[in-house]
Design a protein around this motif. Sequence first.
Motif, mmCIF file in Angstrom:
data_model
loop_
_atom_site.group_PDB
_atom_site.id
_atom_site.type_symbol
_atom_site.label_atom_id
_atom_site.label_comp_id
_atom_site.label_asym_id
_atom_site.label_seq_id
_atom_site.Cartn_x
_atom_site.Cartn_y
_atom_site.Cartn_z
ATOM 1 N N ARG A 215 0.836 -1.218 0.000
ATOM 2 C CA ARG A 215 0.000 0.000 0.000
ATOM 3 C C ARG A 215 0.860 1.252 0.000
ATOM 4 O O ARG A 215 0.574 2.215 -0.733
ATOM 5 C CB ARG A 215 -0.920 -0.007 1.217
ATOM 6 N N GLU B 275 2.323 1.795 -3.388
ATOM 7 C CA GLU B 275 1.307 2.322 -4.313
ATOM 8 C C GLU B 275 1.133 3.833 -4.129
ATOM 9 O O GLU B 275 1.009 4.577 -5.113
ATOM 10 C CB GLU B 275 -0.022 1.605 -4.084
ATOM 11 N N ILE B 276 1.113 4.272 -2.878
ATOM 12 C CA ILE B 276 0.985 5.709 -2.601
ATOM 13 C C ILE B 276 2.193 6.459 -3.153
ATOM 14 O O ILE B 276 2.066 7.545 -3.746
ATOM 15 C CB ILE B 276 0.838 5.952 -1.089
ATOM 16 N N LEU C 157 4.145 5.544 -5.677
ATOM 17 C CA LEU C 157 4.096 5.556 -7.137
ATOM 18 C C LEU C 157 3.119 6.603 -7.652
ATOM 19 O O LEU C 157 3.382 7.283 -8.663
ATOM 20 C CB LEU C 157 3.703 4.167 -7.652
ATOM 21 N N SER C 158 1.990 6.764 -6.958
ATOM 22 C CA SER C 158 0.998 7.753 -7.392
ATOM 23 C C SER C 158 1.524 9.170 -7.268
ATOM 24 O O SER C 158 1.039 10.083 -7.935
ATOM 25 C CB SER C 158 -0.287 7.595 -6.573
ATOM 26 N N ALA C 159 2.545 9.356 -6.402
ATOM 27 C CA ALA C 159 3.155 10.678 -6.232
ATOM 28 C C ALA C 159 4.424 10.842 -7.069
ATOM 29 O O ALA C 159 5.110 11.856 -6.959
ATOM 30 C CB ALA C 159 3.481 10.908 -4.759
ATOM 31 N N ARG D 193 9.475 6.168 -5.937
ATOM 32 C CA ARG D 193 9.661 4.738 -5.673
ATOM 33 C C ARG D 193 10.157 4.598 -4.234
ATOM 34 O O ARG D 193 11.125 5.247 -3.852
ATOM 35 C CB ARG D 193 10.683 4.117 -6.631
#
Length: 562
Positions: free
Chosen positions: A259, A262-263, A265-267, A270
Motif C-alpha cells: 500500500r 502504491e501511494i 508511485l501515485s506521487a 519509488r
Amino acid sequence: MGCTNRQVADTFRFISQLLLIRGEDPFRVRAFQRAAMAIEGREEPICGMPSDRLLAVPGIGPHLAAQVGELCAGRESSLLLELQQSIPASVIALLELDQVGPKTVHRLWHELGVSTIEDLEQAAQAHRVSTLKGFGAKKEEELLKAIARHRRSTGRMTRVQAEAVLAGVAALLTDGTYTVAGSFRRGRSTIGDLDIVSTEAPAVVNPRLVVRADEVIDLGEKRTSIRFMGQRVDIRFCSPDQYGTMLMYLTGSKDFNIRLREIALSAGWRLNEYGIEERTTGSLRTAATEEEVFSMFGMDPVPPELREDHGEVEAALEHTLPALVTPADLRGDLHVHSRWSDGSMTIQELAGAGEALGYQYIICSDHSASLGVAHGLSAAEVQKQQHEIEVVNRSSSCRVLAGIEVDILSNGSLGLPDKTLQDLDLVIASVHSGFHQEEDVMTRRILSAIENEHVDIIGHPTGRVLGRRDPYAVDLDRVIEAAAVHRTALEINASPSRLDLDDTGVRKARDRGVAISLGTDAHMQAELGNMPYGIQVARRGWCRPADLLNTRDLSSLLEWAA
C-alpha cells in the motif's frame, strides 16, 4: 492423469496407518502395506495401466484397484476421506511426533482417551502413560521429549521465547542504534524469523556474531543472517540517515508495504528500504526516522501494531487513527489466582503486588470447585475467602476485588450457584473442559453463560494455547453479538501462551461496542508482569483506553459491574 507411483504408495501407507489407529482387521492393514511396497517398486507408471495388468500387480485386488483408479483420476481416495472423517484430526496429528506410530496412537486414544498432543503431554506428566501394558517411565520421557521437539520444529515462537533469543543477540549490538522490526515489533502473538535494523558498522558486529551464532547463514555488509538459540535472526545494516525507511520497510506487513509503495508511485516516487527515489530525476531522499517518511506521504504516523493494511493507511491519510491504549492507562488487573485455588500468592501478597504496580484494584478470581484439577473453591470456601479479602482491604491501598473464575460446564450451566455469584464483585466464566464439542454446541454453551445476569466477563473466549491447543470450534460472531446485547465483557488473556482473544476478535468486539477486559491469569507474582502482552493485543485490535474495562477507576468499574 496424475499420480506418481510414489504418491499412490504414500497414500496407501497413510491409509494403513489410519486403519491401525481405528483398530481395523490386521489383514486389511497389511494388504495396503504390501500394495504400497509393490507399487513403489515398479518402474512402469501405475496410472494409465490397463485394468488387467493392474490386477496382476502383486497385492492389488479389485478393491485396491478401485482406490488406485480414484487417485489416478485426480480424485481423493474415498476410503481415506472416510477414515479422516471418523478419526479426529488432532488424533491423526499425534503421528507427527517422533517414535509415535499408529499402534501407539490407537492405544493412547482408546485406552487413555488421549486425543491431542496436549492430552498426551498431560498424561505423560501425570505418569498415566506408564500404566499401559508395555509402556514405562522411559517411554513417558521419550514422549515428552518428542513433544518438545515437535513444538520447536513448528518454526514459530511465543513472544517470551523470541525475547530470550533477542536478549542474547542484543548483547552483541552495543555500539550503535538498533531496533527489532518485523512481526515482533508489530506485536504478533507468535513470531517466525526475527528482524533487527542496526546502524552499527557490520565490520564491528559480524565478528561477534560469527563467534556466538549457532550457525552463520549469510555474512554481509548489508545483511547478516544467523541462527541463534535455534532461531533465525536477520540483521540489516544501514546508515543513520536511512534508518527511518529501513525500519518502516522491515516492520510493516507485506500488504502494508505494498500500500505504501502504491501511494509513493501515485506521487511519482519509488519507495524501498533505503529511501524514496524521485522517478524522474533518480535522486534519493532518505529519512532518519519513520515520522519523516509518514510526513512525506501526508500521513499521521501509524503505530507498528496497526501496520497490517486493515484500514490504518486510509485512517492515517484522513488523520482519524485512534489514540491506542498504553500500559499507563491501566488501573488494575482483572484475572489473577491466589493460593486458595492453584495460585501461589496469599490474598495479602496479591494486594501488596497490586500496590507495587500502582493499581487501584486487582481481582482475586480463583477457580470454581467444578474444575477439580485446579483445587477450585466451593460455595462455602468462596464465602470464607470473601471474609479474608475484606480484612486485607482494610489496610491496602489497592482494592482486592472478590471474584471467581467459574467453570462453564458442558451443558452451559455454571460451576457455582447464582446465590454465590451474586455476592461477588466480578464474575469471570470460562470453558476448561469438553473442548471437542461441535461448534453450535460450544457456542450455545458460551451464550448460556453470557445470558446469566451474574457473569461479567468471558475468560479466554476461544480456549487456545499457543503451540499446544487450537481454538475450540465456536462461532465468535454470535458470541460477540450476545456480549453486546447483554453487556458482558470479553477477555484478552495476557498470558503469553494464550493471548486470547486474538487481535482479530478484539477488533470485531470493539467495533460492536463490547467491553474488553485485560487479565494476566497470573498464578504467581512474576506473571503479573505479563500485562504488556495483553496491551499489544489490544492495540492490534485498535483499542482506545475507553474500550478497556481496566482503564476505569474503581468506582466506575464497580458501577459497570452492578
